[in-house]
Write a protein that holds these residues in place. Structure first.
Motif, PDB file in Angstrom:
ATOM      1  N   GLU A 164       0.847  -1.191   0.000  1.00 50.66           N
ATOM      2  CA  GLU A 164       0.000   0.000   0.000  1.00 50.66           C
ATOM      3  C   GLU A 164       0.878   1.235   0.000  1.00 50.66           C
ATOM      4  O   GLU A 164       1.842   1.324   0.767  1.00 50.66           O
ATOM      5  CB  GLU A 164      -0.897  -0.006   1.229  1.00 50.66           C
ATOM      6  CG  GLU A 164      -2.031  -0.994   1.083  1.00 50.66           C
ATOM      7  CD  GLU A 164      -3.184  -0.688   2.022  1.00 50.66           C
ATOM      8  OE1 GLU A 164      -3.535  -1.606   2.779  1.00 50.66           O
ATOM      9  OE2 GLU A 164      -3.685   0.452   2.000  1.00 50.66           O
ATOM     10  N   VAL A 165       0.558   2.164  -0.875  1.00 51.11           N
ATOM     11  CA  VAL A 165       1.316   3.412  -0.929  1.00 51.11           C
ATOM     12  C   VAL A 165       0.331   4.571  -0.817  1.00 51.11           C
ATOM     13  O   VAL A 165      -0.816   4.447  -1.244  1.00 51.11           O
ATOM     14  CB  VAL A 165       2.135   3.535  -2.240  1.00 51.11           C
ATOM     15  CG1 VAL A 165       3.241   2.509  -2.284  1.00 51.11           C
ATOM     16  CG2 VAL A 165       1.255   3.415  -3.466  1.00 51.11           C
ATOM     17  N   PRO A 166       0.781   5.706  -0.220  1.00 49.24           N
ATOM     18  CA  PRO A 166      -0.143   6.830  -0.048  1.00 49.24           C
ATOM     19  C   PRO A 166      -0.418   7.547  -1.363  1.00 49.24           C
ATOM     20  O   PRO A 166       0.339   7.421  -2.320  1.00 49.24           O
ATOM     21  CB  PRO A 166       0.623   7.750   0.910  1.00 49.24           C
ATOM     22  CG  PRO A 166       2.061   7.411   0.686  1.00 49.24           C
ATOM     23  CD  PRO A 166       2.110   5.962   0.302  1.00 49.24           C
ATOM     24  N   ARG A 167      -1.504   8.289  -1.381  1.00 46.66           N
ATOM     25  CA  ARG A 167      -1.783   9.138  -2.538  1.00 46.66           C
ATOM     26  C   ARG A 167      -0.911  10.387  -2.458  1.00 46.66           C
ATOM     27  O   ARG A 167      -0.316  10.658  -1.424  1.00 46.66           O
ATOM     28  CB  ARG A 167      -3.252   9.584  -2.508  1.00 46.66           C
ATOM     29  CG  ARG A 167      -4.208   8.449  -2.760  1.00 46.66           C
ATOM     30  CD  ARG A 167      -5.653   8.927  -2.617  1.00 46.66           C
ATOM     31  NE  ARG A 167      -6.557   7.781  -2.708  1.00 46.66           N
ATOM     32  CZ  ARG A 167      -6.922   7.227  -3.855  1.00 46.66           C
ATOM     33  NH1 ARG A 167      -6.489   7.705  -4.991  1.00 46.66           N
ATOM     34  NH2 ARG A 167      -7.727   6.181  -3.873  1.00 46.66           N
ATOM     35  N   GLY A 168      -0.883  11.152  -3.525  1.00 43.42           N
ATOM     36  CA  GLY A 168      -0.188  12.440  -3.507  1.00 43.42           C
ATOM     37  C   GLY A 168       1.229  12.336  -4.013  1.00 43.42           C
ATOM     38  O   GLY A 168       1.653  11.308  -4.552  1.00 43.42           O
ATOM     39  N   LEU A 169       1.967  13.431  -3.798  1.00 43.86           N
ATOM     40  CA  LEU A 169       3.294  13.538  -4.402  1.00 43.86           C
ATOM     41  C   LEU A 169       4.287  12.544  -3.818  1.00 43.86           C
ATOM     42  O   LEU A 169       5.313  12.250  -4.428  1.00 43.86           O
ATOM     43  CB  LEU A 169       3.829  14.965  -4.247  1.00 43.86           C
ATOM     44  CG  LEU A 169       3.027  16.038  -5.000  1.00 43.86           C
ATOM     45  CD1 LEU A 169       3.567  17.436  -4.711  1.00 43.86           C
ATOM     46  CD2 LEU A 169       3.039  15.769  -6.510  1.00 43.86           C
ATOM     47  N   GLY A 170       3.974  12.009  -2.620  1.00 48.05           N
ATOM     48  CA  GLY A 170       4.852  11.019  -1.995  1.00 48.05           C
ATOM     49  C   GLY A 170       5.046   9.791  -2.879  1.00 48.05           C
ATOM     50  O   GLY A 170       5.992   9.021  -2.713  1.00 48.05           O
ATOM     51  N   LEU A 171       4.143   9.645  -3.835  1.00 49.42           N
ATOM     52  CA  LEU A 171       4.227   8.523  -4.772  1.00 49.42           C
ATOM     53  C   LEU A 171       5.558   8.546  -5.533  1.00 49.42           C
ATOM     54  O   LEU A 171       6.051   7.509  -5.981  1.00 49.42           O
ATOM     55  CB  LEU A 171       3.053   8.646  -5.757  1.00 49.42           C
ATOM     56  CG  LEU A 171       2.612   7.408  -6.521  1.00 49.42           C
ATOM     57  CD1 LEU A 171       2.317   6.263  -5.570  1.00 49.42           C
ATOM     58  CD2 LEU A 171       1.385   7.736  -7.360  1.00 49.42           C
ATOM     59  N   ALA A 172       6.127   9.733  -5.654  1.00 45.93           N
ATOM     60  CA  ALA A 172       7.376   9.878  -6.414  1.00 45.93           C
ATOM     61  C   ALA A 172       8.528   9.127  -5.755  1.00 45.93           C
ATOM     62  O   ALA A 172       9.566   8.918  -6.373  1.00 45.93           O
ATOM     63  CB  ALA A 172       7.720  11.351  -6.567  1.00 45.93           C
TER      64      ALA A 172
END
Ligand SMILES: [Mg+2]
Length: 358
Positions: free
Chosen positions: A47-55
């Motif tokens: 599971e990964v968070p939404r938003g720019l943290g995806l980078a």
């Protein structure tokens, strides 16, 4: 690979993506993975968070839909090469300029219901018909399932997208038998815990991959139709193979297997060439010029029938098979015989090099 939420039109894609995780693919999951895997899911689903943290993450392919804008943005953040979206004719009709632009920013493919197929293919503003795959008519599974046809469709679409995004002419590949060649021969291996890569296999795979050769596993798994283990077991073992290979820095390009018995008369069981042909179509390979490594003469025969060259390794049943060569009046004669995968890899690379020089 990465996808967005579990609801709505892409629910079917979500289930298939979770099926890919069960097949050992690394899947980054935005949203609540627990909804498809109440028990938390396989270790290959993160599971990964939404938003720019995806980078902070990277992925080859972004999965989502039907909105290409959000998917393209996510794809850009994870530096994806391709995008595979679950689409329907209505959503595509509503795409504006931005939607169509987003669709064209990444090498994009669509998976759609059969009913929408004709509509979308007739729509000049819609996706290129060459890049549309259809969901199987029997409908989605009720839970993530590695054995379900939906999972198979999505896996092949992803592989086709990657191969075509790469571009260029069809290239040579290396087909690889599994048992006795890549992993220790156990006799109808069905327990993932018993999977063990042969010594030197990893180094050999690294060499082949470093030379730009796709590595594709082609395996006879008649234990399924013999009633020795269920189909799901084959996927569990193959998933373990993917995970172990990845831990050693190798991403296997494809895995194909035949579940039938010799007496079933199918065309996919080696020495039948159907699996090689399917792999060549999915991964844009030229069979003439490709290689197969195996511990049985039927591996050699399979690739030779397709116009490629076969290497017999003395691991697994190989030594026994080599002994039958001397007295054989007919049958496949390997293009090369060597101790193991390391020897096979060295011979393949030398053969390609001398072909280039010629
Ligand atoms: Mg074998």
């Amino acid at each position: 690979m990465q996808r967005r939420s579990v609801e709505g039109a892409v629910g079917r894609l979500a289930l298939a993506a979770a099926g890919l995780a069960l097949r050992g693919h690394e899947v980054l999951w935005q949203g609540e993975g627990g909804r498809v895997f109440p028990e938390g899911g396989p270790a290959t689903l993160h599971e990964v968070p939404r938003g720019l943290g995806l980078a902070r993450h990277s992925a080859d392919i972004v999965l989502g839909g039907p909105d290409p804008i959000g998917a393209a943005l996510a794809g850009w953040l994870v530096r994806a090469r391709c995008m595979v979206l679950a689409l329907d004719a209505d959503s595509v009709r509503r795409w504006g300029h931005a939607g169509r632009g987003a669709w064209n920013t990444l090498h994009a493919w669509a998976v759609i219901d059969e009913a929408d197929g004709a509509l979308l293919q007739a729509d000049p503003r819609g996706p290129d018909p060459e890049r549309i795959a259809l969901w199987p008519p029997q409908g989605p599974p009720t839970a993530p399932d590695a054995t379900h046809p939906d999972t198979e469709v999505l896996e092949r679409v992803c592989e086709r997208a990657l191969a075509r995004q790469r571009g260029g002419a069809p290239r040579a590949g290396v087909f690889m038998d599994r048992d006795g060649t890549l992993v220790v021969e156990r006799g109808y291996l069905s327990d993932p815990a018993e999977l063990e890569l042969l010594p030197g296999a990893v180094a050999a795979l690294h060499e082949l991959k470093a030379a730009g050769l796709p590595v594709i596993v082609i395996s006879n798994q008649s234990g399924v139709e013999r009633g020795l283990f269920p189909l799901s077991r084959v996927y569990e073992v193959m998933a373990r193979l993917r995970v172990e290979s990845r831990a050693a820095g190798i991403e296997l390009d494809g895995i194909y297997f035949c579940p039938h018995r010799p007496e079933d008369g199918c065309v996919c069981r080696k020495p039948g060439t159907r699996l090689l042909e399917r792999a060549a179509e999915d991964h844009l390979l030229t069979l003439r010029g490709s290689f197969m490594v195996g511990d049985k003469l039927l591996d050699v025969e399979t690739v030779q029938r397709a116009g490629g060259r076969g290497v017999l390794v003395r691991s697994g049943y190989g030594r026994e098979q080599e002994r039958t060569l001397a007295g054989a009046l007919r049958g496949a004669v390997p293009d090369h015989v060597c101790d193991d995968l390391a020897g096979a890899s060295a011979w393949i690379l030398a053969t390609l090099e001398s072909a280039e020089e010629a």
